[in-house]
Design an enzyme around this catalytic site. Structure first.
Site, PDB file in Angstrom:
ATOM      1  CD  GLU A  27       0.427  -9.390   1.815  1.00 26.72           C
ATOM      2  OE1 GLU A  27      -0.453  -8.585   1.457  1.00 26.72           O
ATOM      3  OE2 GLU A  27       0.170 -10.467   2.364  1.00 26.72           O
ATOM      4  N   GLY A  55       3.890  -3.770  -3.496  1.00 24.42           N
ATOM      5  CA  GLY A  55       3.793  -3.987  -4.937  1.00 24.42           C
ATOM      6  C   GLY A  55       4.179  -2.708  -5.646  1.00 24.42           C
ATOM      7  NE  ARG A  56      -0.130   2.140  -6.078  1.00 22.04           N
ATOM      8  CZ  ARG A  56      -1.067   2.148  -7.027  1.00 22.04           C
ATOM      9  NH1 ARG A  56      -0.842   2.729  -8.183  1.00 22.04           N
ATOM     10  NH2 ARG A  56      -2.234   1.597  -6.813  1.00 22.04           N
ATOM     11  N   GLY A  61       0.760  -1.243   0.000  1.00 23.38           N
ATOM     12  CA  GLY A  61       0.000   0.000   0.000  1.00 23.38           C
ATOM     13  C   GLY A  61       0.792   1.295   0.000  1.00 23.38           C
ATOM     14  CB  CYS A  63     -13.459   2.456 -30.988  1.00 21.18           C
ATOM     15  SG  CYS A  63     -12.458   2.353 -32.474  1.00 21.18           S
ATOM     16  CD  GLU A  64     -15.090   1.933 -25.068  1.00 16.67           C
ATOM     17  OE1 GLU A  64     -15.776   2.695 -24.363  1.00 16.67           O
ATOM     18  OE2 GLU A  64     -15.499   0.853 -25.519  1.00 16.67           O
ATOM     19  NE  ARG A 121      -2.338   3.323 -11.547  1.00 12.74           N
ATOM     20  CZ  ARG A 121      -2.162   4.568 -11.178  1.00 12.74           C
ATOM     21  NH1 ARG A 121      -1.556   5.411 -11.991  1.00 12.74           N
ATOM     22  NH2 ARG A 121      -2.543   4.980 -10.002  1.00 12.74           N
ATOM     23  CE1 TYR A 138      -8.281   2.009  -9.822  1.00 15.67           C
ATOM     24  CE2 TYR A 138      -6.137   2.147 -10.902  1.00 15.67           C
ATOM     25  CZ  TYR A 138      -7.107   1.403 -10.242  1.00 15.67           C
ATOM     26  OH  TYR A 138      -6.885   0.077 -10.018  1.00 15.67           O
TER      27      TYR A 138
HETATM   28  C1  LIG Z   1      -2.575  -5.501  -4.202  1.00 20.93           C
HETATM   29  C2  LIG Z   1      -2.143  -6.101  -2.917  1.00 20.93           C
HETATM   30  C3  LIG Z   1      -0.931  -5.712  -2.334  1.00 20.93           C
HETATM   31  C4  LIG Z   1      -0.022  -4.658  -2.924  1.00 20.93           C
HETATM   32  O1  LIG Z   1      -0.535  -3.369  -2.853  1.00 20.93           O
HETATM   33  P1  LIG Z   1       0.412  -2.144  -3.335  1.00 20.93           P
HETATM   34  O2  LIG Z   1      -0.420  -0.956  -3.104  1.00 20.93           O
HETATM   35  O3  LIG Z   1       0.729  -2.378  -4.758  1.00 20.93           O
HETATM   36  O4  LIG Z   1       1.619  -2.170  -2.470  1.00 20.93           O
HETATM   37  C5  LIG Z   1      -0.553  -6.333  -1.165  1.00 20.93           C
HETATM   38  N1  LIG Z   1      -1.332  -7.280  -0.577  1.00 20.93           N
HETATM   39  C6  LIG Z   1      -2.510  -7.669  -1.109  1.00 20.93           C
HETATM   40  C7  LIG Z   1      -3.302  -8.705  -0.427  1.00 20.93           C
HETATM   41  C8  LIG Z   1      -2.952  -7.089  -2.294  1.00 20.93           C
HETATM   42  O5  LIG Z   1      -4.125  -7.484  -2.806  1.00 20.93           O
END
Ligand SMILES: *Cc1c(COP(=O)(O)O)cnc(C)c1O
Length: 449
Positions: free
Chosen positions: A299, A301-302, A265, A368-369, A338, A342
């Site tokens: 966890e 990601g982004r 997150g 085509c949108e 995105r 968003y």
């Molecule tokens: C999407 C997700 C993440 C990663 O979120 P980021 O904002 O990309 O860091 C971590 N844990 C779970 C369970 C997710 O679904």
């Protein structure tokens, strides 16, 4: 960020310079943009457009920065990279070699993680809708843990474990009921949304897990949402989770708990945001995390991949209509969703600095949108047809959210590192688009009527 290429550069003078630094991009006035020492014009010449380029030096460095931030607070951190952010196996393989595991949300992501060489024991399976087949596959491969998101799912996992005589570690993803300030589509922790097991069902969940023969409850976890800029919801949520754990203990439950998972997150800069640093993040959570006495897992990601990617696209046409100027490029909403989904901002830079006076244009794709736009009213110099731009911040939730809408082939993905470039995924072919289809799907004995 440690002894890095980035740290050696001068302090950014504004948000736009900070974006360049985040991506490891260098813009020298009359030269094309470079990334990890590779000219992006050379990437265009070699691989065409649209093409995603990922700076793996930056991703590796961000990974180390994240882990080091916790280590400096005395917390050895296990990272389970959220595969859905960018699931190219070259990225997964590189992160695995740095020591990251994987957080997956589907059987397809499991296949990708295994193909990339992520050790099964370092994979956790999250998500609200795991199918029986996916659960079989995950347990069959001996993954590290399954994170449960509903009471009914516990029964399903127990059933699959029983049928296959699997022993599986499980976690409860708690919905702590805290508010986060982000786009409503990526907020995952409030009361009344689909994610996680609500606090008032945690004890019942723990009881059900402990009653199931093949299951061991090892983890309590949260994932609050994405693109977050405040530690307060994390502190709030973790306090609630630790209170829930204390309540479990009072009832003799949760004695096998070993891991506290703080989710992902952490937000990144796409425009003028001021992201919190991993060291601020880790420092703010450290007292709470240490007090838990549990091993800490995250966890992200982004945060690891978003700033490290650019999408290269060619200007096809310019057009003036209804008092507005349009720049039509060869990347569309199917490549980068995105903005449409968003209303997200992605910074756009011409590959070569253009001397003309910037004017507001809508940057749109060929799909085509009307919703197929990359940027609205963006101030850009008058870029001629055939010139190229880089769309920044596209290392996460970009290619991975892409589709083949309008029968568009998905772009090539290229990795750059230390002055070299390599093709990480070839551009799709037309044959890729109809693989598995047939103009006459009926058995040969049957007429086409
Ligand atoms: C999407 C997700 C993440 C990663 O979120 P980021 O904002 O990309 O860091 C971590 N844990 C779970 C369970 C997710 O679904």
């Amino acid at each position: 960020m440690g002894k890095s290429v980035l740290a050696r550069a001068a302090e950014p003078r504004g948000w736009d310079e900070a974006l360049l630094l985040d991506a490891g991009l260098l813009a020298e006035s009359d030269h094309a943009l470079t990334m990890a020492g590779v000219g992006l014009d050379a990437v265009v010449a070699t691989f065409g457009t649209p093409t995603f380029v990922y700076n793996t030096d930056v991703i590796a460095e961000r990974y180390r920065c994240y882990v080091t931030a916790f280590a400096e607070c005395g917390i050895p951190l296990r990272v389970r990279y959220a595969v859905k952010a960018n699931s190219n196996v070259a990225i997964l393989g590189m992160l695995a070699s740095e020591g990251a595991g994987a957080d997956i949300v589907s059987g397809g992501e499991l296949a990708r993680a295994l193909h990339a060489g992520v050790p099964p024991a370092d994979i956790v399976f999250s998500g609200v809708g795991k199918t029986t087949t996916e659960l079989h596959e995950a347990m069959g491969h001996g993954i590290g843990a399954i994170h449960l998101e509903s009471l009914e799912e516990i029964g399903r996992v127990a059933q699959v474990a029983g049928a296959g005589r699997y022993q599986i570690d499980v976690g409860i993803r708690v919905n702590p009921g805290v508010m986060t300030e982000t786009h409503p589509y990526v907020s995952t922790s409030q009361v009344g949304i689909k994610f996680g097991i609500p606090l008032d069902q945690v004890a019942e969940a723990a009881q059900a897990i402990e009653a199931a023969p093949g299951l061991t409850l090892t983890t309590l976890g949260i994932h609050l949402g994405s693109q977050l800029f405040d530690v307060a919801p994390y502190v709030d949520a973790l306090e609630r989770v630790l209170t829930a754990r204390a309540e479990l203990e009072e009832r003799g439950l949760g004695t096998s708990l070993r891991i506290l998972d703080i989710g992902g997150g952490l937000g990144v800069r796409y425009h003028k945001e001021s992201p919190i640093t991993p060291s601020h993040f880790a420092g703010s959570l450290a007292p709470l995390l240490k007090r838990s006495g549990l091993s800490i897992q995250a966890e992200p990601g982004r945060w690891l991949t978003a700033p490290a990617g650019v999408l290269l696209t060619e200007v096809l046409y310019r057009k003036h209509s209804g008092g507005k100027d349009f720049l039509i490029v060869d990347a569309g909403m199917n490549d980068l969703m995105r903005p449409s989904l968003y209303r997200a901002y992605h910074h756009i830079l011409p590959l070569v600095a253009h001397p003309g006076t910037p004017r507001p244009v809508d940057v749109v794709g060929p799909v085509c949108e009307t919703g197929d736009w990359i940027a609205m009213e963006r101030s850009l110099p008058p870029l001629p047809s055939g010139s190229h731009v880089a769309i920044l911040g596209t290392g996460a939730y970009a290619f991975s959210m892409g589709s083949n809408y309008n029968a568009r082939r998905r772009p090539a993905e290229v990795v750059v590192s230390q002055g070299r470039m390599a093709l990480a995924r070839r551009r799709e072919s037309y044959e890729d688009l109809y693989r598995g289809e047939s103009p006459n799907p009926w058995p040969s004995s049957t007429d086409r009527t």
